[in-house]
Design a protein around this motif. Structure first.
Motif, PDB file in Angstrom:
ATOM      1  N   ALA A   1      -2.942   4.960   4.719  1.00 49.52           N
ATOM      2  CA  ALA A   1      -3.033   3.572   4.258  1.00 49.52           C
ATOM      3  C   ALA A   1      -4.333   2.934   4.722  1.00 49.52           C
ATOM      4  CB  ALA A   1      -1.845   2.768   4.771  1.00 49.52           C
TER       5      ALA A   1
ATOM      6  N   TRP B   1       0.831  -1.210   0.000  1.00 46.05           N
ATOM      7  CA  TRP B   1       0.000   0.000   0.000  1.00 46.05           C
ATOM      8  C   TRP B   1       0.864   1.259   0.000  1.00 46.05           C
ATOM      9  CZ3 TRP B   1      -5.019  -0.690  -0.930  1.00 46.05           C
ATOM     10  CH2 TRP B   1      -5.583  -1.942  -0.643  1.00 46.05           C
TER      11      TRP B   1
ATOM     12  N   GLN C   1      -7.028   1.425   2.215  1.00 48.17           N
ATOM     13  CA  GLN C   1      -7.402   0.014   2.340  1.00 48.17           C
ATOM     14  C   GLN C   1      -8.912  -0.147   2.520  1.00 48.17           C
ATOM     15  OE1 GLN C   1      -4.355  -0.708   5.480  1.00 48.17           O
ATOM     16  NE2 GLN C   1      -4.022  -2.632   4.418  1.00 48.17           N
TER      17      GLN C   1
END
Length: 345
Positions: free
Chosen positions: A249, A109, A253
């Motif tokens: 992140a 990521w 996500q």
């Protein structure tokens, strides 16, 4: 004068029945008493503020050995609705986000964040702007203040467990996992309370926006001080970059698993395709129908890169170049998204 005498006085002057409002003027509990000289600091880390032309600078008052630092430049453009501070590209400075620093924690990521951050901020960790409808935006991923349960408020939640950040914002506290402003008299204001905004048709964090930047169409010392606090922390603490990366992140996500993968059936799709889709929606330069049409073509990557290219040629060019950089390095273009684990393998 008693309340009744006060009421009767105005009842006799004006036609119709009058009403009384008890309490503070709405929003006044979010206004800070800012001493730009740094002469009156009750608690926490204090800064003096100074202006040279349209440029604002700040200096930590209890650390004379530290040089003053650039905060931002004023911009006023009524035609575009811009009033506030920004940092032009020629004035960027300080540490930059490096994907390799965060691989051990957020894995692949880190590179998806990188390609969007390269376009948003040229990867600079201390970047701010206070001029648009979000009222306040900060960091390499440009986390905005107006979105509930998302972006900048999540950064504040995470940062408020750090003692140094508490010293920077001594009037803030976490209560039940939410960010509150606690005034000197003990008055508590929930900065995460959601308010419907008729103009945008969205719920917004009006109190948080006003705390970071009290007046939309005026440049005031409170937004300059809030900018200085965050910029100083970004300039002096690696923890700021770490929290920015972790929060960004987590946001990406969540959106990949709960939105993008569901909208476009991305299980097994290339990381490059996923990165471009994430960037399109992060900037808001395309709609779901545009993305679906691009994914139905023989060359998905090329088709996705055409979305918004006419309106945002510089952005798309930067995105293309960054992806090519990581592709040439053998980092991107070799992994695929797996919905079951919400990871790239």
């Amino acid at each position: 004068m008693t309340v009744d005498d006060f009421y009767q006085r105005f009842q006799s002057i004006y036609t119709g029945d009058q009403g009384l409002f008890f309490g503070e003027i709405p929003g006044s509990d979010l206004l800070l008493s800012v001493d730009a000289t740094g002469g009156v600091i009750d608690r926490g880390i204090g800064f003096s503020l100074s202006k040279q032309g349209k440029k604002w600078f700040a200096h930590r008052i209890d650390s004379p050995q530290e040089p003053k630092f650039y905060v931002g430049s004023e911009t006023i453009n009524p035609a575009k609705g811009f009033y506030g501070l920004f940092q032009p590209g020629s004035a960027y400075y300080g540490a930059q986000y490096r994907a390799s620093d965060h691989i051990s924690k957020i894995d692949h990521w880190a590179y998806l964040l990188d390609v969007t951050a390269f376009c948003e901020s040229d990867l600079y960790i201390n970047l701010i702007n206070t001029y648009d409808r979000a009222r306040f935006t900060f960091g390499f991923y440009q986390l905005a203040a107006h979105t509930p349960r998302d972006n900048l408020i999540l950064f504040f939640r995470a940062a408020l467990v750090e003692s140094e950040f508490q010293e920077l914002f001594p009037d803030l506290a976490l209560k039940g996992g939410r960010v509150f402003r606690v005034a000197e008299d003990g008055t508590e204001t929930d900065l995460e309370k959601e308010t419907f905004d008729p103009a945008s048709g969205e719920d917004q964090l009006q109190a948080f926006m006003e705390y970071m930047n009290p007046t939309r169409k005026q440049i005031d010392e409170q937004e300059i001080l809030q900018s200085a606090r965050l910029i100083w922390w970004a300039n002096t603490s690696t923890k700021c970059a770490e929290i920015q990366a972790d929060v960004s992140a987590s946001i990406l996500q969540g959106k990949m698993a709960n939105r993008y993968a569901a909208w476009y059936d991305l299980d097994g799709e290339s990381d490059i395709v996923c990165a471009i889709i994430a960037d399109i929606h992060h900037q808001g330069r395309g709609k779901k129908a545009d993305v679906r049409n691009a994914l139905a073509t023989a060359n998905k990557v090329n088709a996705l890169l055409q979305i918004g290219k006419t309106a945002y040629p510089v952005r798309v060019q930067a995105l293309t170049e960054r992806i090519e950089k990581w592709k040439a390095a053998g980092i991107m273009g070799v992994k695929r998204y797996r919905l079951g684990t919400n990871e790239f393998q």
